[in-house]
Design a protein around this motif. Structure first.
Motif, PDB file in Angstrom:
ATOM      1  N   ASP A 138       0.625  -1.470   0.009  1.00 58.91           N
ATOM      2  CA  ASP A 138       0.167  -0.211  -0.160  1.00 58.91           C
ATOM      3  C   ASP A 138       1.038   1.532   0.438  1.00 58.91           C
ATOM      4  O   ASP A 138       0.580   2.428  -0.376  1.00 58.91           O
ATOM      5  N   ALA A 139       1.652   0.943   0.746  1.00 59.65           N
ATOM      6  CA  ALA A 139       2.920   2.589   1.044  1.00 59.65           C
ATOM      7  C   ALA A 139       3.641   2.563  -0.345  1.00 59.65           C
ATOM      8  O   ALA A 139       4.221   4.077  -0.536  1.00 59.65           O
ATOM      9  N   GLN A 140       3.819   1.403  -0.649  1.00 61.28           N
ATOM     10  CA  GLN A 140       4.417   1.038  -2.525  1.00 61.28           C
ATOM     11  C   GLN A 140       3.802   1.811  -3.522  1.00 61.28           C
ATOM     12  O   GLN A 140       3.664   3.209  -4.065  1.00 61.28           O
ATOM     13  N   HIS A 141       2.685   1.197  -3.750  1.00 63.75           N
ATOM     14  CA  HIS A 141       1.544   2.214  -4.277  1.00 63.75           C
ATOM     15  C   HIS A 141       1.153   3.608  -3.868  1.00 63.75           C
ATOM     16  O   HIS A 141       0.369   4.210  -5.148  1.00 63.75           O
ATOM     17  N   ALA A 142       1.230   3.809  -3.311  1.00 63.49           N
ATOM     18  CA  ALA A 142       0.671   5.229  -2.188  1.00 63.49           C
ATOM     19  C   ALA A 142       2.330   6.036  -2.505  1.00 63.49           C
ATOM     20  O   ALA A 142       2.220   8.103  -2.895  1.00 63.49           O
ATOM     21  N   GLY A 143       3.408   5.763  -2.939  1.00 64.17           N
ATOM     22  CA  GLY A 143       4.631   6.626  -3.434  1.00 64.17           C
ATOM     23  C   GLY A 143       5.613   6.595  -2.692  1.00 64.17           C
ATOM     24  O   GLY A 143       6.347   7.409  -1.939  1.00 64.17           O
ATOM     25  N   ALA A 144       5.245   6.228  -1.116  1.00 67.66           N
ATOM     26  CA  ALA A 144       5.960   6.417   0.291  1.00 67.66           C
ATOM     27  C   ALA A 144       6.965   5.452   0.240  1.00 67.66           C
ATOM     28  O   ALA A 144       7.784   5.633   1.416  1.00 67.66           O
ATOM     29  N   TRP A 190      13.130   2.406   8.170  1.00 63.79           N
ATOM     30  CA  TRP A 190      12.136   2.913   7.418  1.00 63.79           C
ATOM     31  C   TRP A 190      12.977   4.020   6.878  1.00 63.79           C
ATOM     32  O   TRP A 190      12.259   3.918   5.210  1.00 63.79           O
ATOM     33  N   ARG A 191      13.656   4.374   6.531  1.00 60.45           N
ATOM     34  CA  ARG A 191      14.895   4.986   6.287  1.00 60.45           C
ATOM     35  C   ARG A 191      15.344   4.065   4.813  1.00 60.45           C
ATOM     36  O   ARG A 191      15.339   4.971   3.234  1.00 60.45           O
ATOM     37  N   GLY A 192      15.235   3.473   4.692  1.00 55.14           N
ATOM     38  CA  GLY A 192      15.937   2.207   4.129  1.00 55.14           C
ATOM     39  C   GLY A 192      14.505   1.595   3.168  1.00 55.14           C
ATOM     40  O   GLY A 192      15.162   1.556   1.737  1.00 55.14           O
ATOM     41  N   LEU A 193      13.505   1.738   3.157  1.00 57.17           N
ATOM     42  CA  LEU A 193      12.304   1.983   2.644  1.00 57.17           C
ATOM     43  C   LEU A 193      11.738   3.205   1.939  1.00 57.17           C
ATOM     44  O   LEU A 193      10.856   2.903   1.108  1.00 57.17           O
TER      45      LEU A 193
END
Length: 204
Positions: A138-144, A190-193
């Motif tokens: 979901d975070a990828q799809h949102a661009g996060a 999170w900084r890596g993701l």
């Protein structure tokens, strides 16, 4: 607790509650089906109707453990907070569970790998990782979060968080509190993701 509990049909839960407390406080070596039956005020035969042997009891405790942990993780990761905050809360929930219930968590993982592990236990044991994969997707799809294999990213994140939990349980954090160690690890993950070009899903 008396034998009357059995006639009311909730002896299984009574035994499971006693077993959870025993394992949680005194460890696996203290867990005995005969002692649980005595604590519940019933015969060993009555308890055997619900748990044929100790491994069946450990399987049931594993199911109970994953059900509670999965519930904690789902609550922690629920929206509408930014993805970063949801990820952070889920990681802290996992480490908190491990620190509060180390013997329970150890049994959860050992029971799921036992040859007689039930289908329910195996299914529940995979739910937490599946939820993490969904969150990253979901975070990828949102661009996060940066593009990549969400399952692989989730595995790396879990390995790091579980590592902190293990160090905390084994008292190997050299005086650092488990909460501070978990916060630092989760922030680093999170900084890596995170996609550095996007502010979506961040709490800053």
């Amino acid at each position: 607790m008396t034998a009357r509990t059995y006639h009311h049909g909730n002896l299984r839960q009574v035994l499971l509650d006693h077993a959870w407390r025993t394992l949680d406080v005194d460890g696996l070596a203290a867990l005995s089906l005969r002692q649980l039956a005595r604590d519940a005020g019933v015969s060993h035969g009555a308890s055997a109707r619900h748990f044929r042997d100790k491994q069946a009891l450990l399987d049931a405790l594993g199911i109970a453990g994953f059900a509670q942990l999965n519930g904690d993780l789902a609550t922690a990761a629920a929206g509408p907070a930014p993805f970063e905050e949801r990820f952070r809360r889920a990681g802290l929930a996992y480490v908190s569970f491990a620190v509060e219930h180390p013997a329970i968590l150890a049994n959860m993982y050992s029971a799921k790998h036992h040859a007689d592990a039930s289908a329910d236990l195996v299914q529940l044991s995979h739910a937490g990782m599946a939820a993490l994969v969904d969150l990253i997707n979901d975070a990828q799809h949102a661009g996060a979060v940066l593009a990549g294999d969400a399952a692989e990213l989730a595995l790396v994140a879990f390995a790091a968080v579980h590592g902190v939990a293990t160090l905390a349980v084994d008292d190997l954090l050299n005086g650092t509190s488990w909460h501070d160690a978990a916060e630092a690890t989760i922030s680093f993950i999170w900084r890596g993701l995170a996609d550095p070009t996007s502010a979506v899903g961040t709490s800053r």
